[in-house]
Scaffold this active site. Sequence first.
Site, short mmCIF file in Angstrom:
data_model
loop_
_atom_site.label_atom_id
_atom_site.label_comp_id
_atom_site.label_asym_id
_atom_site.label_seq_id
_atom_site.Cartn_x
_atom_site.Cartn_y
_atom_site.Cartn_z
N GLY A 254 29.09 15.36 -14.76
CA GLY A 254 30.18 14.44 -15.04
C GLY A 254 29.84 12.96 -14.91
O GLY A 254 30.71 12.11 -15.09
N GLU B 225 24.86 -0.64 -24.73
CA GLU B 225 23.47 -0.67 -25.17
C GLU B 225 22.74 0.59 -24.74
O GLU B 225 22.02 1.19 -25.53
CB GLU B 225 22.77 -1.91 -24.59
CG GLU B 225 21.31 -2.02 -24.95
CD GLU B 225 21.04 -2.25 -26.44
OE1 GLU B 225 19.91 -1.98 -26.86
OE2 GLU B 225 21.95 -2.68 -27.17
N VAL C 188 21.64 9.35 -18.02
CA VAL C 188 21.78 10.15 -16.79
C VAL C 188 20.51 10.96 -16.65
O VAL C 188 20.06 11.61 -17.62
CB VAL C 188 23.03 11.05 -16.84
CG1 VAL C 188 23.10 11.95 -15.62
CG2 VAL C 188 24.30 10.21 -16.97
N TYR D 104 29.86 13.00 -27.13
CA TYR D 104 30.70 11.88 -27.55
C TYR D 104 31.91 12.36 -28.34
O TYR D 104 33.02 11.87 -28.16
CB TYR D 104 29.90 10.88 -28.38
CG TYR D 104 28.75 10.23 -27.63
CD1 TYR D 104 28.85 9.95 -26.26
CD2 TYR D 104 27.57 9.92 -28.27
CE1 TYR D 104 27.80 9.37 -25.57
CE2 TYR D 104 26.51 9.33 -27.58
CZ TYR D 104 26.63 9.06 -26.24
OH TYR D 104 25.59 8.48 -25.57
#
Length: 162
Positions: free
Chosen positions: A93, A81, A85, A129
């Site tokens: 990382g 969901e 960061v 991604y």
Amino acid sequence: MIREATPDDVPVILAMIGELAAYERAPEAAQATEPQLKEALFGPQPAAFALIAEDDGAPVGFALWFRNFSTWTGTHGVYLEDLYVRPEARGDGHGKALLAALAEICVARGYERFEWSVLDWNEPSIGFYRSIGAVPMDEWTVFRLTGKALHNLADSSRVNGA
């Protein structure tokens, strides 16, 4: 370090949800409360789960997820969901570590899918991604019912005896 969230993390998760909403240009959309989040994550029947990314003991990110189910594979999966960061910790990382921890949950539990959505304009996230091997599901469009439309459809169900 990645760890499972605890009830004590609810305030910081809620704060980061607000930060994520602001980043996604919709700060007014983040309306969840601490009691709602605590119930969803730690109530008698949790609806969702969360991981926390820490740097020197301070929370710098989180991933909030829930199980879904595929009728095609006959297995559960993970739906992410929220992944967030904090800006000062990006590039260290933490996002990849959160995703790797969720991938590990999938593999360990025999889940065959790990899915999430990303805003079309969020090029930094899309690039990230793609760099880990995720592929966009371009042939699918997400639909959503909320507010008046949701209530209207529910009302039509009662009218039609469903």
